[in-house]
Design a protein around this motif. Structure first.
Motif, PDB file in Angstrom:
ATOM      1  N   LEU A   1       0.828  -1.209   0.000  1.00 33.63           N
ATOM      2  CA  LEU A   1       0.000   0.000   0.000  1.00 33.63           C
ATOM      3  C   LEU A   1       0.861   1.257   0.000  1.00 33.63           C
ATOM      4  N   ARG A   2       1.999   1.214   0.696  1.00 31.92           N
ATOM      5  CA  ARG A   2       2.901   2.372   0.715  1.00 31.92           C
ATOM      6  C   ARG A   2       3.449   2.666  -0.676  1.00 31.92           C
ATOM      7  N   LYS A   3       3.593   1.625  -1.472  1.00 39.46           N
ATOM      8  CA  LYS A   3       4.109   1.807  -2.828  1.00 39.46           C
ATOM      9  C   LYS A   3       3.006   2.135  -3.809  1.00 39.46           C
ATOM     10  N   GLY A   4       1.751   1.983  -3.362  1.00 48.32           N
ATOM     11  CA  GLY A   4       0.612   2.276  -4.226  1.00 48.32           C
ATOM     12  C   GLY A   4       0.490   3.766  -4.452  1.00 48.32           C
ATOM     13  N   TYR A   5      -0.274   4.105  -5.415  1.00 52.03           N
ATOM     14  CA  TYR A   5      -0.367   5.510  -5.778  1.00 52.03           C
ATOM     15  C   TYR A   5      -1.817   5.976  -5.793  1.00 52.03           C
ATOM     16  N   ILE A   6      -2.415   6.080  -4.620  1.00 56.07           N
ATOM     17  CA  ILE A   6      -3.715   6.718  -4.505  1.00 56.07           C
ATOM     18  C   ILE A   6      -3.398   8.208  -4.446  1.00 56.07           C
ATOM     19  N   LEU A   7      -3.863   8.932  -5.435  1.00 53.50           N
ATOM     20  CA  LEU A   7      -3.445  10.315  -5.634  1.00 53.50           C
ATOM     21  C   LEU A   7      -3.600  11.174  -4.384  1.00 53.50           C
ATOM     22  N   SER A   8      -4.744  11.107  -3.732  1.00 54.81           N
ATOM     23  CA  SER A   8      -4.959  11.973  -2.564  1.00 54.81           C
ATOM     24  C   SER A   8      -3.980  11.635  -1.440  1.00 54.81           C
ATOM     25  N   GLU A   9      -3.645  10.360  -1.273  1.00 54.74           N
ATOM     26  CA  GLU A   9      -2.673   9.979  -0.241  1.00 54.74           C
ATOM     27  C   GLU A   9      -1.276  10.483  -0.584  1.00 54.74           C
ATOM     28  N   VAL A  10      -0.910  10.422  -1.844  1.00 53.52           N
ATOM     29  CA  VAL A  10       0.397  10.920  -2.275  1.00 53.52           C
ATOM     30  C   VAL A  10       0.477  12.436  -2.062  1.00 53.52           C
ATOM     31  N   ILE A  11      -0.578  13.141  -2.423  1.00 50.70           N
ATOM     32  CA  ILE A  11      -0.607  14.599  -2.245  1.00 50.70           C
ATOM     33  C   ILE A  11      -0.457  14.945  -0.764  1.00 50.70           C
ATOM     34  N   PHE A  12      -1.231  14.261   0.083  1.00 49.20           N
ATOM     35  CA  PHE A  12      -1.165  14.524   1.527  1.00 49.20           C
ATOM     36  C   PHE A  12       0.214  14.166   2.069  1.00 49.20           C
ATOM     37  N   TRP A  13       0.751  13.021   1.664  1.00 46.47           N
ATOM     38  CA  TRP A  13       2.059  12.560   2.142  1.00 46.47           C
ATOM     39  C   TRP A  13       3.147  13.576   1.831  1.00 46.47           C
ATOM     40  N   LYS A  14       3.082  14.190   0.656  1.00 45.28           N
ATOM     41  CA  LYS A  14       4.087  15.195   0.294  1.00 45.28           C
ATOM     42  C   LYS A  14       4.047  16.410   1.220  1.00 45.28           C
ATOM     43  N   GLN A  15       2.905  16.644   1.857  1.00 39.34           N
ATOM     44  CA  GLN A  15       2.780  17.779   2.788  1.00 39.34           C
ATOM     45  C   GLN A  15       3.299  17.449   4.181  1.00 39.34           C
ATOM     46  N   VAL A  16       3.326  16.157   4.538  1.00 41.88           N
ATOM     47  CA  VAL A  16       3.630  15.805   5.938  1.00 41.88           C
ATOM     48  C   VAL A  16       4.878  14.939   6.108  1.00 41.88           C
ATOM     49  N   ARG A  17       5.407  14.391   5.053  1.00 40.11           N
ATOM     50  CA  ARG A  17       6.574  13.500   5.201  1.00 40.11           C
ATOM     51  C   ARG A  17       7.789  14.292   5.682  1.00 40.11           C
ATOM     52  N   ASN A  18       8.750  13.568   6.195  1.00 38.80           N
ATOM     53  CA  ASN A  18      10.007  14.171   6.675  1.00 38.80           C
ATOM     54  C   ASN A  18       9.782  15.298   7.675  1.00 38.80           C
ATOM     55  N   ASP A  19       8.791  15.151   8.522  1.00 40.68           N
ATOM     56  CA  ASP A  19       8.500  16.128   9.584  1.00 40.68           C
ATOM     57  C   ASP A  19       8.188  17.527   9.041  1.00 40.68           C
ATOM     58  N   GLU A  20       7.688  17.615   7.820  1.00 43.54           N
ATOM     59  CA  GLU A  20       7.440  18.918   7.195  1.00 43.54           C
ATOM     60  C   GLU A  20       6.254  19.662   7.792  1.00 43.54           C
TER      61      GLU A  20
END
Length: 140
Positions: free
Chosen positions: A35-54
């Motif tokens: 699932l982490r490697k999957g590409y559900i667009l909304s999850e990818v968009i959200f992840w880019k906002q919060v990953r790496n303690d951002e």
């Protein structure tokens, strides 16, 4: 008991919540990884906002196993599960309700965001998440 500072939002100190060790069905490890490697667009968009303690230095886990469930995002330091609800949730009301009750029985707080809003109103979604974190600090 001494409270540990997690971060600050708008000058307000946010403290960590004490959450016990959570159960984990290890049979779900491969599914969570895929699932982490999957590409559900909304999850990818959200992840880019919060990953790496951002997001205010807060650490988010993606596709975290809790009990017999895999949650979209998890903030361990706050005990918050973040679910992004898309079309796959439309016919699963009873399942989602059972799942949420289980998560809440562990002392976790579930925060739901619609898939549509992540894709079309991200700035406000992130602002509302800030407000929610502040709410947790004041009331939980």
């Amino acid at each position: 008991m001494e409270r540990k500072e997690l971060t600050q939002i708008d000058g307000i100190i946010i403290y960590k919540r004490k959450i016990e060790v959570l159960p984990k069905n290890k049979d779900l490890l491969l599914r969570a990884r895929s699932l982490r490697k999957g590409y559900i667009l909304s999850e990818v968009i959200f992840w880019k906002q919060v990953r790496n303690d951002e997001f205010h230095g807060i650490d988010f886990d993606r596709q975290r196993i809790i009990g017999n469930y895999i949650v979209d995002f998890y903030i361990k330091s706050l005990g918050v599960v973040i679910e992004i609800d898309g079309t796959s949730h439309e016919l699963k009301d009873k399942y989602d309700e059972k799942r949420q009750k289980f998560l809440e029985s562990l002392g976790l707080i579930v925060y739901r965001i619609s898939d549509y809003r992540v894709k079309n109103d991200l700035a406000n979604v992130m602002q509302e998440l800030e407000s929610f974190v502040l709410f947790i600090w004041f009331y939980c």
